[in-house]
Design an enzyme around this catalytic site. Structure first.
Site, PDB file in Angstrom:
ATOM      1  N   LYS A 146      39.493  40.276  51.721  1.00 47.53           N
ATOM      2  CA  LYS A 146      40.483  40.533  50.666  1.00 47.53           C
ATOM      3  C   LYS A 146      40.818  42.026  50.591  1.00 47.53           C
ATOM      4  O   LYS A 146      41.986  42.415  50.623  1.00 47.53           O
ATOM      5  CB  LYS A 146      39.926  40.068  49.309  1.00 47.53           C
ATOM      6  CG  LYS A 146      40.709  40.580  48.110  1.00 47.53           C
ATOM      7  CD  LYS A 146      40.164  40.044  46.804  1.00 47.53           C
ATOM      8  CE  LYS A 146      39.376  40.990  45.954  1.00 47.53           C
ATOM      9  NZ  LYS A 146      39.998  42.232  45.543  1.00 47.53           N
ATOM     10  N   ASN A 147      39.768  42.842  50.508  1.00 48.13           N
ATOM     11  CA  ASN A 147      40.026  44.262  50.268  1.00 48.13           C
ATOM     12  C   ASN A 147      40.599  44.982  51.484  1.00 48.13           C
ATOM     13  O   ASN A 147      41.127  46.088  51.368  1.00 48.13           O
ATOM     14  CB  ASN A 147      38.742  44.969  49.796  1.00 48.13           C
ATOM     15  CG  ASN A 147      38.395  44.579  48.368  1.00 48.13           C
ATOM     16  OD1 ASN A 147      39.166  43.897  47.697  1.00 48.13           O
ATOM     17  ND2 ASN A 147      37.232  45.008  47.909  1.00 48.13           N
TER      18      ASN A 147
ATOM     19  N   CYS B 133      40.908  43.358  38.044  1.00 50.45           N
ATOM     20  CA  CYS B 133      39.757  43.038  37.200  1.00 50.45           C
ATOM     21  C   CYS B 133      39.558  44.067  36.104  1.00 50.45           C
ATOM     22  O   CYS B 133      39.736  45.261  36.327  1.00 50.45           O
ATOM     23  CB  CYS B 133      38.480  42.996  38.048  1.00 50.45           C
ATOM     24  SG  CYS B 133      38.282  41.490  38.977  1.00 50.45           S
TER      25      CYS B 133
ATOM     26  N   ARG C 194      40.239  51.944  34.696  1.00 48.34           N
ATOM     27  CA  ARG C 194      40.456  52.080  36.144  1.00 48.34           C
ATOM     28  C   ARG C 194      41.667  52.983  36.324  1.00 48.34           C
ATOM     29  O   ARG C 194      42.763  52.537  36.644  1.00 48.34           O
ATOM     30  CB  ARG C 194      40.656  50.720  36.803  1.00 48.34           C
ATOM     31  CG  ARG C 194      39.383  49.911  36.836  1.00 48.34           C
ATOM     32  CD  ARG C 194      39.564  48.615  37.562  1.00 48.34           C
ATOM     33  NE  ARG C 194      39.437  48.747  39.010  1.00 48.34           N
ATOM     34  CZ  ARG C 194      39.409  47.706  39.830  1.00 48.34           C
ATOM     35  NH1 ARG C 194      39.519  46.489  39.351  1.00 48.34           N
ATOM     36  NH2 ARG C 194      39.310  47.880  41.129  1.00 48.34           N
TER      37      ARG C 194
ATOM     38  N   ASP D 252      30.638  45.761  44.523  1.00 49.24           N
ATOM     39  CA  ASP D 252      31.151  44.385  44.529  1.00 49.24           C
ATOM     40  C   ASP D 252      30.044  43.354  44.742  1.00 49.24           C
ATOM     41  O   ASP D 252      30.254  42.166  44.476  1.00 49.24           O
ATOM     42  CB  ASP D 252      32.215  44.212  45.630  1.00 49.24           C
ATOM     43  CG  ASP D 252      33.541  44.841  45.232  1.00 49.24           C
ATOM     44  OD1 ASP D 252      33.690  45.236  44.064  1.00 49.24           O
ATOM     45  OD2 ASP D 252      34.430  44.944  46.095  1.00 49.24           O
TER      46      ASP D 252
ATOM     47  N   ARG E  63      40.992  34.546  42.953  1.00 47.65           N
ATOM     48  CA  ARG E  63      41.653  35.769  43.426  1.00 47.65           C
ATOM     49  C   ARG E  63      41.045  36.221  44.745  1.00 47.65           C
ATOM     50  O   ARG E  63      41.722  36.879  45.542  1.00 47.65           O
ATOM     51  CB  ARG E  63      41.452  36.912  42.409  1.00 47.65           C
ATOM     52  CG  ARG E  63      42.338  36.823  41.187  1.00 47.65           C
ATOM     53  CD  ARG E  63      42.216  38.085  40.356  1.00 47.65           C
ATOM     54  NE  ARG E  63      42.119  39.226  41.252  1.00 47.65           N
ATOM     55  CZ  ARG E  63      41.256  40.220  41.129  1.00 47.65           C
ATOM     56  NH1 ARG E  63      40.429  40.271  40.120  1.00 47.65           N
ATOM     57  NH2 ARG E  63      41.236  41.197  42.004  1.00 47.65           N
TER      58      ARG E  63
END
Ligand code: UD1
Length: 428
Positions: free
Chosen positions: A21-22, A115, A120, A305, A397
């Site tokens: 994903k990242n 999230c 952030r 994570d 997600r």
């Protein structure tokens, strides 16, 4: 949508890890600077990817999805603006900032979503871009960037932010001379972005080290690139194997990027056997040992994570473990929910003490963010009874077909649409 999971099943077999994903999200944003056709392989089928594809389509680019292959043709002219509704759906929409600055010399964007992990901010992104010559103002709640010129030179990140490093790498390809970036993030996803951009025709060196050098270019070509596999999804199934005391083999796994999770697992008495660079088998002991202290840090430290995943595993260890969260200020969203299942976790500031328990119990719990949700799945799989997890859109997600993958290895789990009756007593 909810997940209903019956705990206590012994699992076995093989899990195929999906694309990262990242890694894929910034790469998808970066495709727009090439103005060419990009074929991306090993893309995960997750909602964050679909949101990013929606942004690309809104911008007017042709995007097709065929299984795990996404093709983006960014040759058309488009607009450097994204509506609030699309921007707020995910945090990594902010990477379009660097991509727009590169392609249009202009960007007008709402702040991103993602999230809720405490504040952030994007101050590091903006400060680096501003030092390079981008004029930044705020207008109607939007960040407006104009770039008369982007100056080459040496720039230093005050903190190795992953997103800021990605944004600056992408924008820097438009500078008027080489850009040397000091103290960048060193996460594997940064290396993936460099590898993708180089495959498309750029020259960038040093990703994964303390200095990245970006050599500006306008000359890109059509390309095909295979995205790395997801190290956090792999860490999740390592945690699932250990917590449920099941032997699981992971294929298509990025073994070299899993060393911190493997180290933590080994402290717990788990044997992690690598068969080759993309296959590993997790062999847990009868009873897990606690860890003395695991501290999350920028790469190559223990990844934030994986913190919730590790905690969910430690719930079943024999003794007290400690975790210190150093990256995000509000990343213990899972603790209250895990405690509803019989866990005994105490949080004081950024430190969590996990007192191992004999038994966890099924309960109704809420996923508060992506990895917090995954931690609840891990706990549910080793709990006595059935767990109903609400708000699983957070989990979807970032996890491709999680329930399907779990059932394939022997779990008893299902997805429930919100309208279905799920009042207690609930059963599978
Ligand atoms: C990325 C990952 C996320 C991971 C995180 C840290 C994606 C899509 N997300 O998020 O899964 O948890 O890296 O490994 O790749 N910060 C500032 N100012 C800034 C930027 C960041 O203060 O301008 C702070 C953040 O609030 C946070 C810390 O720095 O406390 C790390 O953030 P960053 O590395 O930027 O993470 P993301 O890129 O958002």
């Amino acid at each position: 949508m909810k997940y209903l999971i019956e705990g206590g099943k012994k699992l076995s077999g093989t899990v195929r890890i999906s694309g990262s994903k990242n890694a894929v999200l910034p790469i998808l944003a970066a495709t727009i600077i090439t103005g060419k056709k990009t074929v991306l392989k090993n893309c995960p089928d997750i909602s964050d990817v679909h949101c990013t594809v929606d942004i690309l389509k809104y911008l007017g680019y042709d995007v097709t999805i065929d299984g795990s292959t996404i093709t983006v043709d960014s040759s058309k002219k488009s607009t450097p603006e994204v509506p609030r509704e699309l921007m707020c759906r995910l945090r990594s929409s902010i990477i379009f900032l660097g991509a727009f600055i590169n392609r249009f010399g202009y960007a007008k964007l709402f702040p991103p979503g993602g999230c809720e992990l405490g504040k952030r901010p994007i101050d590091i992104h903006l400060s680096m871009l501003s030092q390079m010559g981008v004029d930044i103002i705020e207008e109607d709640c939007r960040i407006v960037c104009t770039t008369p010129k982007l100056s080459g030179g040496e720039y230093r990140f005050s903190f190795p932010s992953v997103g800021a490093t990605e944004n600056v790498m992408i924008a820097a390809l438009k500078a008027d001379g080489p850009v040397v970036l000091k103290n960048p993030a060193k996460e594997p996803e940064i290396v993936d972005l460099q590898n993708f951009l180089c495959t498309a025709g750029a020259k960038i060196t040093g990703a994964g080290t303390d200095t990245i050098t970006v050599y500006p270019t306008n000359s890109f070509h059509d390309c095909e690139y295979t995205v790395s596999s997801d190290r956090i999804e792999a860490a999740t199934y390592m945690a699932i194997a250990s917590a449920t005391r099941s032997m699981l083999t992971l294929t298509n796994a990025p073994c070299k990027d899993l060393f911190r999770m493997a180290e933590a697992m080994e402290q717990m008495g788990v044997y992690v056997m690598e068969s080759n660079s993309h296959t590993l088998t997790v062999i847990p002991p009868k009873r897990l040992k606690p860890v003395s202290m695991i501290t999350t840090m920028p790469h190559p430290g223990f990844p934030t994570d994986a913190q919730a995943l590790l905690m969910a595993t430690l719930l079943k260890a024999e003794g007290c473990s400690m975790i210190v969260e150093n990256i995000f200020e509000n990343r213990y969203n899972h603790v209250e929910e895990l405690n509803k299942m019989g866990a005994n976790v105490l949080v004081d500031g950024n430190t969590a003490k996990i007192f191992g328990v004999e038994t966890l119990f099924g309960a109704q719990v809420y996923a508060r963010d992506l990895r917090a949700g995954a931690a609840l799945v891990i706990a549910a799989l080793c709990a006595e009874g059935t767990t109903l997890i609400h708000n699983v859109h957070h989990i979807e997600r970032g996890y491709e077909k999680m329930i399907e993958k779990l059932n394939l290895i022997g779990a008893n789990a299902k997805v429930i649409n919100s309208k279905e009756q799920t009042d207690e007593p609930y059963s599978l």
